[in-house]
Design a protein around this motif. Sequence first.
Motif, PDB file in Angstrom:
ATOM      1  N   SER A   9       0.838  -1.205   0.000  1.00 28.66           N
ATOM      2  CA  SER A   9       0.000   0.000   0.000  1.00 28.66           C
ATOM      3  C   SER A   9       0.867   1.247   0.000  1.00 28.66           C
ATOM      4  O   SER A   9       2.019   1.237   0.442  1.00 28.66           O
ATOM      5  CB  SER A   9      -0.924   0.007   1.224  1.00 28.66           C
ATOM      6  OG  SER A   9      -0.175   0.215   2.426  1.00 28.66           O
ATOM      7  N   GLN A  35       0.261   3.837   1.836  1.00 25.27           N
ATOM      8  CA  GLN A  35       0.403   4.259   3.218  1.00 25.27           C
ATOM      9  C   GLN A  35       1.639   3.633   3.867  1.00 25.27           C
ATOM     10  O   GLN A  35       2.364   4.286   4.617  1.00 25.27           O
ATOM     11  CB  GLN A  35      -0.844   3.879   4.016  1.00 25.27           C
ATOM     12  CG  GLN A  35      -0.793   4.317   5.486  1.00 25.27           C
ATOM     13  CD  GLN A  35      -0.679   5.825   5.644  1.00 25.27           C
ATOM     14  OE1 GLN A  35      -1.532   6.578   5.172  1.00 25.27           O
ATOM     15  NE2 GLN A  35       0.366   6.292   6.296  1.00 25.27           N
ATOM     16  N   GLN A  36       1.887   2.332   3.543  1.00 27.73           N
ATOM     17  CA  GLN A  36       3.070   1.671   4.103  1.00 27.73           C
ATOM     18  C   GLN A  36       4.348   2.352   3.629  1.00 27.73           C
ATOM     19  O   GLN A  36       5.284   2.570   4.411  1.00 27.73           O
ATOM     20  CB  GLN A  36       3.082   0.191   3.694  1.00 27.73           C
ATOM     21  CG  GLN A  36       2.091  -0.667   4.441  1.00 27.73           C
ATOM     22  CD  GLN A  36       2.152  -2.119   3.974  1.00 27.73           C
ATOM     23  OE1 GLN A  36       1.951  -2.415   2.807  1.00 27.73           O
ATOM     24  NE2 GLN A  36       2.421  -3.016   4.901  1.00 27.73           N
ATOM     25  N   ALA A  96       4.681   5.464   2.539  1.00 23.35           N
ATOM     26  CA  ALA A  96       4.758   6.792   3.140  1.00 23.35           C
ATOM     27  C   ALA A  96       5.278   6.697   4.573  1.00 23.35           C
ATOM     28  O   ALA A  96       6.129   7.503   4.999  1.00 23.35           O
ATOM     29  CB  ALA A  96       3.374   7.457   3.112  1.00 23.35           C
ATOM     30  N   ASP A  97       4.783   5.719   5.312  1.00 23.68           N
ATOM     31  CA  ASP A  97       5.213   5.542   6.696  1.00 23.68           C
ATOM     32  C   ASP A  97       6.707   5.205   6.781  1.00 23.68           C
ATOM     33  O   ASP A  97       7.403   5.674   7.681  1.00 23.68           O
ATOM     34  CB  ASP A  97       4.380   4.436   7.340  1.00 23.68           C
ATOM     35  CG  ASP A  97       4.737   4.257   8.818  1.00 23.68           C
ATOM     36  OD1 ASP A  97       4.524   5.187   9.607  1.00 23.68           O
ATOM     37  OD2 ASP A  97       5.266   3.163   9.157  1.00 23.68           O
ATOM     38  N   TYR A 132       6.418   9.946   6.315  1.00 26.97           N
ATOM     39  CA  TYR A 132       5.220  10.738   6.044  1.00 26.97           C
ATOM     40  C   TYR A 132       4.035  10.103   6.745  1.00 26.97           C
ATOM     41  O   TYR A 132       3.678   8.943   6.480  1.00 26.97           O
ATOM     42  CB  TYR A 132       4.933  10.811   4.538  1.00 26.97           C
ATOM     43  CG  TYR A 132       5.805  11.782   3.787  1.00 26.97           C
ATOM     44  CD1 TYR A 132       5.417  13.113   3.605  1.00 26.97           C
ATOM     45  CD2 TYR A 132       7.014  11.367   3.254  1.00 26.97           C
ATOM     46  CE1 TYR A 132       6.229  13.997   2.914  1.00 26.97           C
ATOM     47  CE2 TYR A 132       7.835  12.252   2.562  1.00 26.97           C
ATOM     48  CZ  TYR A 132       7.429  13.562   2.391  1.00 26.97           C
ATOM     49  OH  TYR A 132       8.217  14.442   1.710  1.00 26.97           O
ATOM     50  N   ALA A 133       3.397  10.851   7.642  1.00 30.59           N
ATOM     51  CA  ALA A 133       2.225  10.315   8.327  1.00 30.59           C
ATOM     52  C   ALA A 133       0.986  10.396   7.452  1.00 30.59           C
ATOM     53  O   ALA A 133       0.093   9.552   7.530  1.00 30.59           O
ATOM     54  CB  ALA A 133       1.995  11.087   9.641  1.00 30.59           C
ATOM     55  N   ASP A 134       0.905  11.399   6.577  1.00 31.12           N
ATOM     56  CA  ASP A 134      -0.255  11.605   5.711  1.00 31.12           C
ATOM     57  C   ASP A 134       0.062  11.102   4.304  1.00 31.12           C
ATOM     58  O   ASP A 134       0.924  11.659   3.614  1.00 31.12           O
ATOM     59  CB  ASP A 134      -0.606  13.095   5.678  1.00 31.12           C
ATOM     60  CG  ASP A 134      -1.902  13.362   4.917  1.00 31.12           C
ATOM     61  OD1 ASP A 134      -2.446  12.428   4.303  1.00 31.12           O
ATOM     62  OD2 ASP A 134      -2.353  14.526   4.932  1.00 31.12           O
ATOM     63  N   ALA A 135      -0.625  10.052   3.861  1.00 30.58           N
ATOM     64  CA  ALA A 135      -0.367   9.463   2.540  1.00 30.58           C
ATOM     65  C   ALA A 135      -0.740  10.421   1.423  1.00 30.58           C
ATOM     66  O   ALA A 135      -0.107  10.433   0.357  1.00 30.58           O
ATOM     67  CB  ALA A 135      -1.128   8.146   2.378  1.00 30.58           C
ATOM     68  N   ARG A 136      -1.771  11.266   1.615  1.00 25.65           N
ATOM     69  CA  ARG A 136      -2.175  12.198   0.551  1.00 25.65           C
ATOM     70  C   ARG A 136      -1.131  13.290   0.345  1.00 25.65           C
ATOM     71  O   ARG A 136      -0.805  13.668  -0.781  1.00 25.65           O
ATOM     72  CB  ARG A 136      -3.532  12.798   0.893  1.00 25.65           C
ATOM     73  CG  ARG A 136      -4.692  11.813   0.729  1.00 25.65           C
ATOM     74  CD  ARG A 136      -6.014  12.430   1.129  1.00 25.65           C
ATOM     75  NE  ARG A 136      -6.044  12.750   2.560  1.00 25.65           N
ATOM     76  CZ  ARG A 136      -7.075  13.322   3.168  1.00 25.65           C
ATOM     77  NH1 ARG A 136      -8.154  13.653   2.469  1.00 25.65           N
ATOM     78  NH2 ARG A 136      -7.020  13.575   4.465  1.00 25.65           N
ATOM     79  N   SER A 177       0.935   5.581  -7.036  1.00 24.83           N
ATOM     80  CA  SER A 177       0.165   4.426  -7.519  1.00 24.83           C
ATOM     81  C   SER A 177       0.555   4.042  -8.935  1.00 24.83           C
ATOM     82  O   SER A 177       0.399   2.892  -9.343  1.00 24.83           O
ATOM     83  CB  SER A 177      -1.328   4.739  -7.443  1.00 24.83           C
ATOM     84  OG  SER A 177      -1.632   5.919  -8.186  1.00 24.83           O
TER      85      SER A 177
END
Length: 976
Positions: free
Chosen positions: A942, A944-945, A947-948, A952-956, A971
């Motif tokens: 993902s 989000q993974q 980004a983390d 980055y805490a916020d994926a957007r 993506s």
Amino acid sequence: MMQALQHSAGNRLFSYLIGPRVFPLLLAFFCLGTRSFSQNSDSTSALWQKIEARLDQSPNGTDFEFICQLVQVHCGNDYGCLRETYNRVMKNLEKKFNLPAAAYIGEIVVKLAQKHKDLHTEALAYNNLSRFYNAMGFTELDARCVDNALRCAEQLGDNLAITKLEFRKLTQSLNYRSINEVLPQMNALLDAAIKNQDTLAINWLHLCLIEHTVKAKHYDEALKHIEAVEQIPISIPISAFEYGSLILTNTGRATLAMERNDLVEAERYYQQALHFTEEEPSHWLNIKTLHSLTKLEWKRNDKKRAKTYLEIARKKANALELHDLLANNYALQSEMAEAEGRYKEALAYSKQELQEDSLFKKGSAGFNVQTYYLNMEKERLTTENRNKALELQINKVQLLIAIVVIFSVVVLAGFFIFFYRQQKSKSVRLSAQNALIQQQSTELQSLDAAKSRFFANISHELRTPLTLMLGPVNTLLKESQLAEKQTRLLQLASRNGRQLEVLINDILDLRKLEMGKMTLDEKPVGLFDFFQRHCAQFESMAEARQIDFSFEINLDKALVTSVDPEKCRQLLSNLLSNAFKFTPKEGWITVKVALHTGALQLQVADSGPGIHPDDLPHVFDRFFQTTLPNKAIEGGTGIGLNLCQEYAKLFGGSIQVESTLGEGSVFRVQFPVSVASDVPAANSASVPAIPALDTMDKIPSWSPAAPYTPVPAGIATAIITEVAKPNILVVEDNLDLQEYLRLTLGDQYQVISAENGLAAWEYLQTDKPRPSLILSDLMMPVMDGYQLLEKLKSTDATRHLPVIMLTARADAKDKLKALRIGVDDYLTKPFDEEELLVRIENLLKNQSVRQQESAVSIAQTPDIPLISQEDQEWLEGFEAFVARHLRSDLISVALLTQEFAMSESTLLRQLKRLTGFSPQQYVQEMRLDAARQMLESNQYNSIQQVADKVGYADARAFARRFKARFGKLPSDLQVG
């Protein structure tokens, strides 16, 4: 020990004399007759004398190519002369017991017969090869030759040959079946011959069955076969085959007499056999018979006479250099000495036996057969263990006075147990190795077949999407309202789509050739116009690449022949494309076409870098790519030259290559053509043109709107547009892709082109305008992208230049290698124009900031580097620290200043000067670049993974910054 020697003399005698390897060779030997090679013409006699003298100079040599050269000089291209001369040389080599040389010539005769479709000669050659390989112990090669000979015999309808070969296959099966299991099938062949009243087959089978019935201890049957052979009338003068029958039947009767312990009768028959071996000089059998008489006399306890026979045999074998018989001779002497308690002499004889056996095996060197070497190792170990046994027996005799009998028995028993276990263990290991080799061979064959099927299937699957691309593109090209740039882009797509179609057809042709389904589509073709037209298509490519290209067509303009025009065109195109790929600027390429003695001869020569001697034997191998270190990664499919070879064979001809490293290569093709006499010569000029992909479609046929001036004998070319535009150096060997990048980048940048890494490097050493960024391919001849990148990043004057690697190689290991060297960005083909423009813009923006922070600009003092080795090492340490803490949200300017012991202002100036970024911007750049690598390698499921992982805490927010940096959303880079 004496009893053991006598027992072995009775049980092993016949198999020793005419064992399974020797018997077929002897039968054929007697069929050869006694006529000497020297009884032929004076010229052939002189030829054999040259061959014999050369062999005598190097008796242990394995290079027999000189024989073919001498025969070729003697006969030229006369097939009848070549066939007869090769067969006579082969027979003489067999009489000299130079079986490796005989086998080498036998393989030449097979190829010669296949080329001329002479099935009878091919069958005889396979029969000869079967005997040679059998006598040398190459069972797999022997079996292969028997199968091929049987195939030929069946096509010829030769019933006698079929019977003999089926009997040979049964004899071969004795390697893994018992004689009692095979003997009924052998008798069945005899019954069938009797039923068909095939006298020749009956006599031959009776003679062969003598050996096998004796081995099976069916003495009554053996006697019947002997008597049947003795009923065959003897002609006057006696033929060589009849001498062989007399020798073998007398030997057989002697063996039966030995089994009955009738030593007087056995001696009588052995003496008769000895007489016939001297009457018809059969040196090998003569010595074998002397060995049999030795054993007989030893069994009668007449040691003096036995030793006399053995000494006579030794002298004859030594004079003839028959090392296998000398080994047998020393084996008998060792056994006799051992039986008489002369253990030191026995050991000495055993060592001589090993030495002679080694010399015999050297005579068969030069054949890369795995099982042969395994057998050699097994025989060596057996002999060494025998020597150890003799040494231990000598020690036992010396210690008998001091050691009690019971202890000696225990030690001897322990030795035999150890010996048995060792032999059993070695036998298991050898069996396991053989099984592994067989398994690996099967797996390799399966993998090769699967690979070919995959390429054929994927080529078929590619036709549909290719059709859906080319169709719309060609339809759009017919529109009259397209802008000039749109027209040029569509033309590039159409040309390269047709090149992809040709590549797909090449792969399908290879599959057809592999399955034997490829046929020739011959048509009447005017050869002069054909080659004139297709060679001329390469003239514009030669002009663009500054190569001296010429072609010489020595053909009658009115000549019309029957050829397959498409395959002939493809062969010429592949050779010329290959030459242009590797020939540098100011080099030369020549093509020569001629017709000689009914064969078309095509030669393509170039002044390229040449082919390394290690690669030269493999250039026609399918999918071959060089594995030499420090060699530029040149790309390509590895099927072009293989396809040329397959087409040449399909035409009934051949292709050869000669190359000198650093000087160039010459490819020569020749194949027979037939004159189309039914087509009037006057119409030759109207022969329809061959539909084909125009090789010169690779060179744009339009003139650019912006002025374009090629540099004479230069290194790189540029399209001069506006001075204010940044310079971008495009390093790419594909001219169409160069043109596409010019169209893509030309609105914003001034594009300079170089055809390979070396041309780009030489351009950078001149006083011409420096590029602001380098966009380089990875796979190129002369110097590839890796090699160029290493040069750029190892020199202070060019280390600061940002580099984007643009390549079709999408493997993770290729990306990692480029990143380790120091690439600034990496895009894979096919790429998105917007993404490329965004990445170039970001790199140039950073470069601009870095130049402003630098003390002196490149334009003012180009000799002062923007980044030194010391700065590079500091920057690498900074990057390593940040990389370890990418996920942490604690990275701050304060933390960085504390870690690197400098003030905030000093840290800011340092990073601005070296990278163009502030500390916060640089940390963000590293996070985004790490995220890109994670996405490309598909490490996480993902966004989000990812980004983390990079802090980055916020994926957007991460996705927005990623899009701004790379021109794509995260993506878009995920696989699947």
